[in-house]
Design an enzyme around this catalytic site. Sequence first.
Site, short mmCIF file in Angstrom:
data_model
loop_
_atom_site.label_atom_id
_atom_site.label_comp_id
_atom_site.label_asym_id
_atom_site.label_seq_id
_atom_site.Cartn_x
_atom_site.Cartn_y
_atom_site.Cartn_z
N GLY A 217 0.63 -0.96 0.07
CA GLY A 217 -0.04 -0.05 0.07
C GLY A 217 0.80 1.40 0.00
CD GLU A 250 0.49 -9.48 1.45
OE1 GLU A 250 0.29 -10.60 1.66
OE2 GLU A 250 -0.46 -8.51 1.23
N GLY A 252 3.76 -3.63 -4.00
CA GLY A 252 3.81 -3.64 -5.27
C GLY A 252 4.32 -2.37 -6.18
CE1 TYR A 293 -8.96 1.42 -10.08
CE2 TYR A 293 -6.65 1.82 -10.96
CZ TYR A 293 -7.76 0.91 -10.52
OH TYR A 293 -7.33 -0.57 -10.55
CB CYS A 318 -14.88 2.49 -30.40
SG CYS A 318 -14.52 2.41 -32.21
CD GLU A 319 -15.55 2.08 -22.98
OE1 GLU A 319 -15.76 1.08 -23.71
OE2 GLU A 319 -15.54 2.38 -21.63
CE1 TYR A 347 -1.93 -3.45 -8.70
CE2 TYR A 347 -0.71 -1.52 -7.96
CZ TYR A 347 -0.93 -2.82 -7.65
OH TYR A 347 -0.76 -3.25 -6.42
N1 LLP Z 1 -1.32 -7.01 -0.70
C1 LLP Z 1 -2.74 -7.33 -0.77
C2 LLP Z 1 -3.66 -8.16 -0.12
C3 LLP Z 1 -3.51 -6.44 -1.89
O1 LLP Z 1 -4.43 -6.56 -2.28
C4 LLP Z 1 -2.38 -5.32 -2.63
C5 LLP Z 1 -2.89 -4.68 -3.81
C6 LLP Z 1 -0.91 -5.44 -2.17
C7 LLP Z 1 -0.61 -6.41 -1.37
C8 LLP Z 1 -0.22 -4.48 -3.26
O2 LLP Z 1 -0.47 -3.42 -2.95
P1 LLP Z 1 0.48 -1.97 -3.25
O3 LLP Z 1 1.99 -2.10 -2.57
O4 LLP Z 1 1.00 -2.31 -4.70
O5 LLP Z 1 -0.19 -0.71 -3.04
N2 LLP Z 1 -5.06 -1.59 -9.62
C9 LLP Z 1 -5.02 -0.51 -8.58
C10 LLP Z 1 -4.21 -0.97 -7.42
C11 LLP Z 1 -4.84 -2.29 -6.81
C12 LLP Z 1 -4.51 -2.97 -5.64
C13 LLP Z 1 -4.75 -4.18 -5.41
N3 LLP Z 1 -4.30 -4.84 -4.09
C14 LLP Z 1 -4.16 0.58 -9.15
O6 LLP Z 1 -4.04 0.65 -10.44
O7 LLP Z 1 -4.16 1.58 -8.57
#
Ligand code: LLP
Length: 389
Positions: A217, A250, A252, A293, A318-319, A347
């Site tokens: 997050g 975790e 991303g 978003y 086309c949107e 993402y």
């Molecule tokens: N752990 C869990 C259980 C999660 O659901 C997620 C992200 C992460 C870790 C990793 O989160 P991060 O460090 O990347 O914030 N598609 C959206 C983001 C969706 C996130 C889903 N879960 C976007 O493009 O902003």
Amino acid sequence: MKSDRFVELAERYGTPLYVYDAEKIAERCRKVLELFADFDFLPTFAVKANNNPNILKLVHSHGFGADVVTRGEFRACELAGIPPEMLVWNGNGKTREDMEYFIEHGIRYVNVDSFEEMELWNERLPRCASIIFLVRVNPDIDPKTHPHISTGMKMHKFGVDEDQLEKFMKKFGRTVKGVHIHVGSQIIDVKVFVEAYSRALELCDRYSLEYLNIGGGWGIAYKGKGLDIEDYKKKAIPILKKFKGRIILELGRYIVGEAGYLILKVIQVKRTMTKVFVVTDGGMNQLIRPALYNAYHEIEIPNATDEETMVDVVGPLCETGDMIARERKMKLPRVGSYLIVEGAGAYGYSMSNNYNSTLRAAEVLISGKRDQLIRRRETLDDLFRSVIL
Ligand code: LLP
């Protein structure tokens, strides 16, 4: 990175093109390791953010395992050589078939989303001796981020309500060894982590649990500031220090988001009575975040004109929702100019799609002066590979 470099890559590999900077990814990995140097710590990379096995290999070389949700993400880790002992399985819709698959393939950590899911594991326990189960807790905290990417409030589908945990532990306490908490994504307010971690820690203490998965997050700088890591170090780390067990993280977006760029080419500059539209060769098929978003991505334009004006940067699909930037004041590009869309490493490709039967982009990884094609552009054959005529 200099914009000439992007232009050179775009000319060589074509557009739309994703470009990742290995050095930036490595730098983020090192930062995480440094923050958690004194911990019993398993950093994992959330494969949903970017599933290219070459990127996974890179983060794994820095000691990261991975957080996977599906067999597909598990497969990406296999291709990258990340062993199953370093994998965490997340998800609120784990099927019985997937459970069998993950057991067979040696998954080590499982974040359990509900009572109902835990019942299913319970039936399989004799075969789960090497799995460490954590319960995902929904602490009802508002992460103050976009509603689509906040996850830890009562109305959200994830986790076990914190006030149901007593009951959960009474029933499954012998099997469950830890707590998992993830309240949302793109969080830039350290207070949210402080609160979430404190709550999770309290639960670990109450039930004498040895594992604490603090989710991901961490917000990045799309516009303005991202999460202030120094502040996180000052306020969040000391809370975690009180925990004596193993911490799992975790992440991303923080690892790859700012290290990735999407290069698009301008097809048309269209002036209507009301607006100027910059039409590019990729839209919500290549990068869906602005459409989904209303996300903001900085755009750099090498070789733009001097005319600064308000434009909509739109894709070719086309949107109406197909856009990369809405009402953005920018130097007007020329037809044939490249747009470098920043903050596209997380993402981006992983949410890309074939809408309008378009082809997904190629991906290039650069490391210093070198560059390497790490995924070729899709072909028409790829598009219809699964069709039976
Ligand atoms: N752990 C869990 C259980 C999660 O659901 C997620 C992200 C992460 C870790 C990793 O989160 P991060 O460090 O990347 O914030 N598609 C959206 C983001 C969706 C996130 C889903 N879960 C976007 O493009 O902003």
